[in-house]
Enzyme design. Structure first.
Site, PDB file in Angstrom:
ATOM      1  N   THR A 187       0.849  -1.192   0.000  1.00  0.00           N
ATOM      2  CA  THR A 187       0.000   0.000   0.000  1.00  0.00           C
ATOM      3  C   THR A 187       0.880   1.236   0.000  1.00  0.00           C
ATOM      4  O   THR A 187       1.862   1.317   0.747  1.00  0.00           O
ATOM      5  CB  THR A 187      -0.950   0.016   1.213  1.00  0.00           C
ATOM      6  N   PHE A 189       1.206   5.124   0.786  1.00  0.00           N
ATOM      7  CA  PHE A 189       0.633   6.160   1.649  1.00  0.00           C
ATOM      8  C   PHE A 189       1.164   7.524   1.236  1.00  0.00           C
ATOM      9  O   PHE A 189       2.352   7.669   0.944  1.00  0.00           O
ATOM     10  CB  PHE A 189       1.030   5.922   3.112  1.00  0.00           C
TER      11      PHE A 189
END
Length: 195
Positions: A187, A189
């Site tokens: 992921t 960010f």
């Protein structure tokens, strides 16, 4: 520490305050630890919007929000939320996501019925659920919050999908590791600061 959104607490005892969505152990807090280590005070926020509020009102020097995942793509609504706020994206962090199935100690996989986690985490584990049709995927506001809630409710039929650190933090047991659809689950960010 008083982390009320209208107070200037972005520096606390020589440490930088960084806001993230979720509870301690969420992947946002993993991102904060990865980037700043012991030099930070991580500020948990219930919603993505609350991270922006903490940054804009000076309760945090920075905020981190998930913007894209290698399995499911863009995290719904986050890019628009950032675009509509008076914040700058200073840089991006990539965090390895290794989802674990967590349950009460002694629980068995075949007795589980409900598995709680953030909608993005549930979507990243679609194959896990397809192979276990007796499990119901249940949305929670956060991965770590799901683990805490499962621990608090003490139901042997409930489990959570979260980071491995949530097992010890919330008194749960790791039943399965690496349950996402792909092993290269990452992921990205965005790191936010006030404009």
């Amino acid at each position: 520490m008083d982390a009320a959104p209208d107070r200037k607490v972005s520096a606390f005892a020589g440490q930088v305050v960084v806001a993230f969505q979720g509870e301690p152990g969420a992947y946002g807090s993993v991102a904060v630890e990865q980037e700043w280590g012991q030099r930070t005070v991580a500020l948990p926020c219930p919603r993505f919007e609350d991270v922006l509020t903490a940054v804009l009102r000076g309760a945090a020097a920075f905020g981190v929000l998930p913007v894209q995942n290698s399995i499911i793509g863009e995290i719904p609504g986050v890019a628009a939320l950032i675009a509509g706020a008076l914040v700058d994206v200073t840089h991006h962090l990539s965090v390895e996501v290794r989802h674990c199935l967590l349950a009460r100690r002694g629980a068995q996989l075949d007795e589980l019925r409900q598995v709680f986690s953030h909608p993005a985490a549930l979507a990243q584990c679609a194959g896990f659920f397809a192979a276990r049709p007796w499990l119901q995927a249940c949305e929670a506001y956060d991965t770590a919050g799901a683990a805490r809630a499962v621990s608090d409710r003490r139901q042997r039929t409930e489990a959570a999908i979260a980071h491995a650190s949530c097992a010890e933090r919330y008194g749960l047991e790791i039943m399965m590791q690496d349950i996402a659809d792909r092993g290269d689950n990452v992921t990205r960010f965005a790191v936010l600061s006030p404009r």
